[in-house]
Write a protein that holds these residues in place. Structure first.
Motif, PDB file in Angstrom:
ATOM      1  N   THR A 131       0.831  -1.207   0.000  1.00 50.87           N
ATOM      2  CA  THR A 131       0.000   0.000   0.000  1.00 50.87           C
ATOM      3  C   THR A 131       0.867   1.258   0.000  1.00 50.87           C
ATOM      4  O   THR A 131       0.521   2.260  -0.633  1.00 50.87           O
ATOM      5  N   ARG A 203      16.377  15.974   7.515  1.00 52.18           N
ATOM      6  CA  ARG A 203      15.013  16.267   7.970  1.00 52.18           C
ATOM      7  C   ARG A 203      14.960  17.562   8.782  1.00 52.18           C
ATOM      8  O   ARG A 203      13.972  18.297   8.748  1.00 52.18           O
ATOM      9  N   LEU A 248       1.228  11.289   7.662  1.00 55.53           N
ATOM     10  CA  LEU A 248       1.265  12.048   8.917  1.00 55.53           C
ATOM     11  C   LEU A 248       2.293  11.466   9.868  1.00 55.53           C
ATOM     12  O   LEU A 248       2.123  11.526  11.090  1.00 55.53           O
TER      13      LEU A 248
HETATM   14  N1  LIG Z   1      -2.862   8.594   2.214  1.00 54.52           N
HETATM   15  C1  LIG Z   1      -2.802   7.277   2.146  1.00 54.52           C
HETATM   16  O1  LIG Z   1      -3.655   6.620   1.562  1.00 54.52           O
HETATM   17  C2  LIG Z   1      -1.628   6.594   2.774  1.00 54.52           C
HETATM   18  C3  LIG Z   1      -1.201   5.357   2.316  1.00 54.52           C
HETATM   19  C4  LIG Z   1      -0.033   4.800   2.860  1.00 54.52           C
HETATM   20  C5  LIG Z   1       0.631   5.472   3.884  1.00 54.52           C
HETATM   21  N2  LIG Z   1       0.123   6.640   4.329  1.00 54.52           N
HETATM   22  C6  LIG Z   1       0.799   7.387   5.388  1.00 54.52           C
HETATM   23  O2  LIG Z   1       2.069   7.803   4.922  1.00 54.52           O
HETATM   24  C7  LIG Z   1       2.977   7.852   6.008  1.00 54.52           C
HETATM   25  C8  LIG Z   1       4.194   7.026   5.663  1.00 54.52           C
HETATM   26  O3  LIG Z   1       3.834   5.654   5.576  1.00 54.52           O
HETATM   27  P1  LIG Z   1       4.990   4.576   5.423  1.00 54.52           P
HETATM   28  O4  LIG Z   1       4.341   3.258   5.277  1.00 54.52           O
HETATM   29  O5  LIG Z   1       5.957   5.056   4.415  1.00 54.52           O
HETATM   30  O6  LIG Z   1       5.647   4.674   6.899  1.00 54.52           O
HETATM   31  P2  LIG Z   1       7.169   4.505   7.284  1.00 54.52           P
HETATM   32  O7  LIG Z   1       7.772   3.415   6.495  1.00 54.52           O
HETATM   33  O8  LIG Z   1       7.221   4.452   8.782  1.00 54.52           O
HETATM   34  O9  LIG Z   1       7.841   5.872   6.794  1.00 54.52           O
HETATM   35  C9  LIG Z   1       7.633   7.086   7.433  1.00 54.52           C
HETATM   36  C10 LIG Z   1       8.935   7.862   7.427  1.00 54.52           C
HETATM   37  O10 LIG Z   1       8.676   9.171   7.912  1.00 54.52           O
HETATM   38  C11 LIG Z   1       9.828   9.659   8.603  1.00 54.52           C
HETATM   39  N3  LIG Z   1       9.419   9.996   9.969  1.00 54.52           N
HETATM   40  C12 LIG Z   1       8.980   9.173  10.939  1.00 54.52           C
HETATM   41  N4  LIG Z   1       8.705   9.843  12.055  1.00 54.52           N
HETATM   42  C13 LIG Z   1       8.972  11.141  11.785  1.00 54.52           C
HETATM   43  C14 LIG Z   1       8.904  12.337  12.558  1.00 54.52           C
HETATM   44  N5  LIG Z   1       8.475  12.329  13.817  1.00 54.52           N
HETATM   45  N6  LIG Z   1       9.254  13.485  11.951  1.00 54.52           N
HETATM   46  C15 LIG Z   1       9.669  13.514  10.677  1.00 54.52           C
HETATM   47  N7  LIG Z   1       9.778  12.409   9.899  1.00 54.52           N
HETATM   48  C16 LIG Z   1       9.429  11.240  10.462  1.00 54.52           C
HETATM   49  C17 LIG Z   1      10.851   8.520   8.596  1.00 54.52           C
HETATM   50  O11 LIG Z   1      11.671   8.712   7.437  1.00 54.52           O
HETATM   51  P3  LIG Z   1      13.207   9.162   7.575  1.00 54.52           P
HETATM   52  O12 LIG Z   1      13.800   8.287   8.624  1.00 54.52           O
HETATM   53  O13 LIG Z   1      13.784   8.979   6.221  1.00 54.52           O
HETATM   54  O14 LIG Z   1      13.176  10.612   7.999  1.00 54.52           O
HETATM   55  C18 LIG Z   1       9.992   7.298   8.364  1.00 54.52           C
HETATM   56  O15 LIG Z   1      10.715   6.260   7.780  1.00 54.52           O
HETATM   57  C19 LIG Z   1       2.219   7.369   7.235  1.00 54.52           C
HETATM   58  O16 LIG Z   1       1.712   8.475   7.935  1.00 54.52           O
HETATM   59  C20 LIG Z   1       1.072   6.577   6.633  1.00 54.52           C
HETATM   60  O17 LIG Z   1      -0.037   6.517   7.483  1.00 54.52           O
HETATM   61  C21 LIG Z   1      -0.981   7.212   3.799  1.00 54.52           C
END
Ligand SMILES: NC(=O)c1ccc[n+]([C@@H]2O[C@H](COP(=O)([O-])OP(=O)(O)OC[C@H]3O[C@@H](n4cnc5c(N)ncnc54)[C@H](OP(=O)(O)O)[C@@H]3O)[C@@H](O)[C@H]2O)c1
Length: 329
Positions: A131, A203, A248
């Motif tokens: 996803t 960041r 988020l």
């Molecule tokens: N809109 C939709 O339909 C949809 C679909 C999928 C996912 N999402 C959302 O997209 C986001 C990312 O999902 P993902 O699966 O890629 O998660 P993920 O693998 O955990 O990636 C999120 C990344 O954001 C950065 N991060 C984490 N905490 C942070 C903080 N406090 N401040 C700044 N950067 C931070 C980190 O990257 P770095 O270590 O590189 O900084 C982390 O690896 C989530 O919020 C998820 O709910 C939304």
């Protein structure tokens, strides 16, 4: 007696205290649906982390089998589009939130929610994308619709080392964009460059309260962080540019001003993968098949077994997972 299979179940008690356990289910325990799928691969997304840890109210039906996406083979169908043996993918539609999800060997869902596994892709490959990757492709398609082509200038990807970020960098670089990756894990710079990032920034450059407008740095971007990060990204977007907001991971708020919108004509493009119509999903998966270099999937993903799901879910909400985690069942 019908065969049992392992499943992860989240429950909560009378005090609304959440717990998670591995249980045995039978097909009779599954929820209503017209297609039953043997789940071959699933994944751990950020939302799955929230569901399993209870850090945000993702689960809205108790008890529930979490897991928002899977790939597998149809074993029973009364839906006109699907027959036994068809290879399918599911993303979202409330699966793993209000409908029993992917963390079980069997899933029963509505046939309308399924899309075919693209040719040349295995269930494992599809879940290395998952996803997060399908959402990254929705974001890229939104930028393209807005006319943000590689010639318009660089694009920024925040949360770069995460799932959405890693796949977004892979796709955008393959399409010829100059990608600026923003990460809090500077040690991951070689990984991000391997995926195709042209520049890596910290960041920290984007995490303080944003000025209404700042120096123009990029024509577009994919943001999975929200809060001050998205506000800074908007304030640094060049005239007529656009940012696709899909996450988020840093916070749900958006402390920005109208300045980027009314003084630079910047657009904020909202991305939702969960309820995206079927035609949009089919196009996104077609584009993933066409525009994502499958070799990059082995760089950005690693495999775990069923027993590793709960640990990976805890790690992802703490920002400890790099790229994508595939669960091979
Ligand atoms: N809109 C939709 O339909 C949809 C679909 C999928 C996912 N999402 C959302 O997209 C986001 C990312 O999902 P993902 O699966 O890629 O998660 P993920 O693998 O955990 O990636 C999120 C990344 O954001 C950065 N991060 C984490 N905490 C942070 C903080 N406090 N401040 C700044 N950067 C931070 C980190 O990257 P770095 O270590 O590189 O900084 C982390 O690896 C989530 O919020 C998820 O709910 C939304």
């Amino acid at each position: 007696m019908s065969d049992t299979f392992k499943a992860i179940l989240v429950s909560r008690d009378a005090e609304k205290k959440q717990s998670v356990e591995i249980v045995d289910l039978t097909e009779a325990d599954l929820m209503e649906g017209d297609v039953t799928v043997a789940v071959e691969a699933t994944t751990v997304n950020y939302k799955d982390g929230l569901a399993i840890t209870g850090k945000a109210p993702v689960v809205r039906r108790w008890p529930l089998v979490p897991g928002i996406d899977f790939a597998g083979t149809v074993i029973e169908s009364s839906h006109a589009d699907w027959r036994k043996g068809d290879k399918v993918i599911l993303n979202g539609w409330g699966v793993g939130e209000t409908h029993y999800g992917a963390y079980a060997a069997r899933a029963r869902v509505r046939g309308d929610w399924l899309v075919p596994l693209p040719d040349g892709m295995s269930p494992h490959d599809a879940m290395a994308v998952g996803t997060a990757g399908y959402t990254a492709m929705l974001a890229v398609m939104a930028l393209e619709r807005h006319g943000i082509v590689p010639d318009r200038g660089p694009v920024v990807v925040t949360g770069a080392a995460g799932g959405v970020g890693s796949v977004a960098i892979s796709i955008l670089s393959t399409l010829g964009y100059h990608v600026i990756a923003s990460t809090g894990r500077n040690a991951e710079s070689p990984y991000l460059i391997d995926l195709g990032a042209a520049e890596v920034i910290s960041r920290d450059e984007l995490s303080q309260p944003a000025k209404p407008l700042a120096k123009e740095r990029w024509a577009g971007g994919v943001d999975s962080v929200g809060t001050h990060t998205l506000a800074n990204v908007l304030s640094m977007t060049s005239y007529g540019g656009a940012i696709a907001a899909c996450g988020l991971a840093g916070g749900m708020d958006l402390p920005t001003s109208v300045a980027p919108f009314i003084l630079r004509g910047v657009s904020l493009l909202g991305i939702d993968s969960v309820m995206a119509p079927k035609a949009v999903r089919l196009e996104a998966w077609r584009r993933i098949g066409a525009d994502l270099d499958l070799k990059k999937l082995s760089i950005l993903s690693r495999s775990i077994g069923f027993d590793g799901i709960i640990g990976a879910a805890r790690d992802i909400v703490e920002g400890k997972i790099r790229g994508r985690v595939v669960v091979d069942l």
